[in-house]
Write an enzyme that holds these catalytic residues in place. Structure first.
Site, PDB file in Angstrom:
ATOM      1  N   SER A 174      70.249  81.445  -1.998  1.00  0.00           N
ATOM      2  CA  SER A 174      69.535  80.605  -1.036  1.00  0.00           C
ATOM      3  C   SER A 174      69.574  79.178  -1.569  1.00  0.00           C
ATOM      4  CB  SER A 174      68.075  81.084  -0.948  1.00  0.00           C
ATOM      5  OG  SER A 174      67.247  80.127  -0.337  1.00  0.00           O
ATOM      6  N   TYR A 234      60.054  84.917  -4.113  1.00  0.00           N
ATOM      7  CA  TYR A 234      61.353  84.697  -3.464  1.00  0.00           C
ATOM      8  C   TYR A 234      62.187  83.682  -4.243  1.00  0.00           C
ATOM      9  CZ  TYR A 234      64.713  83.775   0.325  1.00  0.00           C
ATOM     10  OH  TYR A 234      65.860  83.632   1.070  1.00  0.00           O
TER      11      TYR A 234
HETATM   12  N1  LIG Z   1      67.656  83.159   7.177  1.00  0.00           N
HETATM   13  C1  LIG Z   1      67.581  82.187   6.279  1.00  0.00           C
HETATM   14  O1  LIG Z   1      67.122  81.069   6.555  1.00  0.00           O
HETATM   15  C2  LIG Z   1      68.080  82.438   4.895  1.00  0.00           C
HETATM   16  C3  LIG Z   1      68.187  81.341   4.029  1.00  0.00           C
HETATM   17  C4  LIG Z   1      68.625  81.541   2.739  1.00  0.00           C
HETATM   18  C5  LIG Z   1      68.959  82.818   2.323  1.00  0.00           C
HETATM   19  N2  LIG Z   1      68.837  83.854   3.178  1.00  0.00           N
HETATM   20  C6  LIG Z   1      69.167  85.191   2.686  1.00  0.00           C
HETATM   21  O2  LIG Z   1      70.066  85.815   3.555  1.00  0.00           O
HETATM   22  C7  LIG Z   1      69.931  87.223   3.439  1.00  0.00           C
HETATM   23  C8  LIG Z   1      69.904  87.844   4.822  1.00  0.00           C
HETATM   24  O3  LIG Z   1      68.773  87.450   5.477  1.00  0.00           O
HETATM   25  P1  LIG Z   1      68.716  87.214   7.057  1.00  0.00           P
HETATM   26  O4  LIG Z   1      68.408  85.798   7.233  1.00  0.00           O
HETATM   27  O5  LIG Z   1      69.899  87.799   7.741  1.00  0.00           O
HETATM   28  O6  LIG Z   1      67.379  88.036   7.399  1.00  0.00           O
HETATM   29  P2  LIG Z   1      67.136  89.430   8.097  1.00  0.00           P
HETATM   30  O7  LIG Z   1      65.714  89.763   7.808  1.00  0.00           O
HETATM   31  O8  LIG Z   1      67.560  89.351   9.506  1.00  0.00           O
HETATM   32  O9  LIG Z   1      68.095  90.447   7.328  1.00  0.00           O
HETATM   33  C9  LIG Z   1      67.780  91.077   6.136  1.00  0.00           C
HETATM   34  C10 LIG Z   1      68.196  92.535   6.231  1.00  0.00           C
HETATM   35  O10 LIG Z   1      67.979  93.172   4.956  1.00  0.00           O
HETATM   36  C11 LIG Z   1      67.520  94.478   5.231  1.00  0.00           C
HETATM   37  N3  LIG Z   1      66.827  95.051   4.081  1.00  0.00           N
HETATM   38  C12 LIG Z   1      65.631  94.652   3.573  1.00  0.00           C
HETATM   39  N4  LIG Z   1      65.295  95.450   2.553  1.00  0.00           N
HETATM   40  C13 LIG Z   1      66.301  96.355   2.402  1.00  0.00           C
HETATM   41  C14 LIG Z   1      66.517  97.433   1.521  1.00  0.00           C
HETATM   42  N5  LIG Z   1      65.623  97.761   0.578  1.00  0.00           N
HETATM   43  N6  LIG Z   1      67.652  98.163   1.642  1.00  0.00           N
HETATM   44  C15 LIG Z   1      68.555  97.853   2.607  1.00  0.00           C
HETATM   45  N7  LIG Z   1      68.398  96.839   3.470  1.00  0.00           N
HETATM   46  C16 LIG Z   1      67.273  96.106   3.374  1.00  0.00           C
HETATM   47  C17 LIG Z   1      66.592  94.283   6.430  1.00  0.00           C
HETATM   48  O11 LIG Z   1      66.298  95.506   7.069  1.00  0.00           O
HETATM   49  C18 LIG Z   1      67.382  93.315   7.278  1.00  0.00           C
HETATM   50  O12 LIG Z   1      68.237  93.971   8.171  1.00  0.00           O
HETATM   51  C19 LIG Z   1      68.683  87.456   2.579  1.00  0.00           C
HETATM   52  O13 LIG Z   1      69.081  87.755   1.260  1.00  0.00           O
HETATM   53  C20 LIG Z   1      67.985  86.127   2.633  1.00  0.00           C
HETATM   54  O14 LIG Z   1      67.171  85.887   1.506  1.00  0.00           O
HETATM   55  C21 LIG Z   1      68.411  83.708   4.455  1.00  0.00           C
END
Ligand SMILES: NC(=O)c1ccc[n+]([C@@H]2O[C@H](COP(=O)([O-])OP(=O)(O)OC[C@H]3O[C@@H](n4cnc5c(N)ncnc54)[C@H](O)[C@@H]3O)[C@@H](O)[C@H]2O)c1
Length: 252
Positions: A140, A153
């Site tokens: 991130s 986080y």
């Molecule tokens: N959306 C943002 O602004 C952003 C910014 C920086 C980093 N990220 C990172 O991107 C990644 C994806 O996030 P996103 O934005 O698509 O959010 P999201 O919540 O849509 O997707 C995350 C997915 O991870 C799954 N998950 C959670 N715990 C789990 C587990 N124990 N086993 C298997 N699957 C599990 C959830 O069910 C979900 O489908 C994350 O690592 C997040 O930290 C997101």
């Protein structure tokens, strides 16, 4: 067809960045195993197959060793090899160190960091057998800069970047590259609780240029394109890198 004859595992693939990445990899010819705790990942795999791609869904909690071992076994049984692991799954539960329950701290590290240890531990022997490949860990902007009230986080995302660099050193000689993608504000549901810290999404949108200099939220598909670059041979010189795709957040 940048991933033709490659098998890729994508975690967190039921929605958001993971689902977009699985779709993008499949469009480029990969055989994709999608995994998530949410059963709705099965519908994403079906959608990919309906579009002519190759994809399977396997439900797993990627913080659990036995489930990750079974997932890797399923992937290799189904498609015969493993070349790419794209670790996308993650959780973000806000709180300062005073507010946050110990259980949430532990769970954040299990899901965000230990999962990457587990997919590497059980996946790398298979990638070695395949002659090498690419591991992409989702960090991130918070891998590089901290933010108020996101103690677990931010600490977990910092840890992911250093784990990435560490693994890059250990496996460079095996032709396995390991890189860390560092997104900014991407429009997915993981941010719902995070938005509340700023007074709600509407307030955040009003101050978007202050939050993210490109002046808009990033689409999950834009991060999927970065993941595709890192999965493909186009990034063959890159390992141990933080690839910052944050709309300018860390430029300030
Ligand atoms: N959306 C943002 O602004 C952003 C910014 C920086 C980093 N990220 C990172 O991107 C990644 C994806 O996030 P996103 O934005 O698509 O959010 P999201 O919540 O849509 O997707 C995350 C997915 O991870 C799954 N998950 C959670 N715990 C789990 C587990 N124990 N086993 C298997 N699957 C599990 C959830 O069910 C979900 O489908 C994350 O690592 C997040 O930290 C997101």
């Amino acid at each position: 067809m940048r991933l033709q004859q490659k098998t890729a595992l994508v975690t967190g693939a039921a929605q958001g960045i993971g689902a977009s990445t699985a779709r993008r990899f499949a469009q480029e010819g990969a055989q994709v195993v999608l995994t998530d705790v949410l059963e709705s990942g099965a519908a994403v795999a079906q959608e990919i197959r309906d579009a002519g791609g190759h994809a399977e869904f396997y439900r797993a909690d990627i913080s659990k060793s036995a489930e990750v071992q079974a997932l890797i076994h399923f992937t290799v049984e189904r498609y015969g090899a493993l070349h790419v692991i794209c670790n996308v799954a993650g959780i973000n539960i806000p709180g300062s160190v005073l507010d946050l329950d110990e259980a949430i701290w532990d769970r954040t590290f299990e899901v965000n960091v230990k999962s990457m240890f587990l997919t590497a531990k059980y996946g790398i022997p298979e990638i070695k057998k395949a002659g090498g490949g690419s591991i992409i860990n989702t960090g991130s902007a918070n891998s590089l800069v901290a933010e108020p009230l996101l103690s677990a986080y931010v600490a977990s995302k910092g840890g992911i970047l250093m784990l990435t660099k560490q693994m890059a050193l250990d496996f460079a000689k095996d032709n396995i590259r390991v890189n860390c993608v560092c997104p900014g504000w991407v429009d997915t549901t993981i941010n719902d609780a995070h938005h509340d810290l700023f007074g709600g999404r509407a307030v955040l949108e009003q101050m978007i240029e202050e939050v993210q200099p490109i002046g808009r939220v990033i689409r999950p598909e834009e991060i999927a394109d970065v993941n595709l670059f890192l999965a493909s041979d186009e990034s063959s010189s890159m390992t141990g890198s933080a690839i910052v795709c944050d709309g300018g957040i860390t430029a300030k």
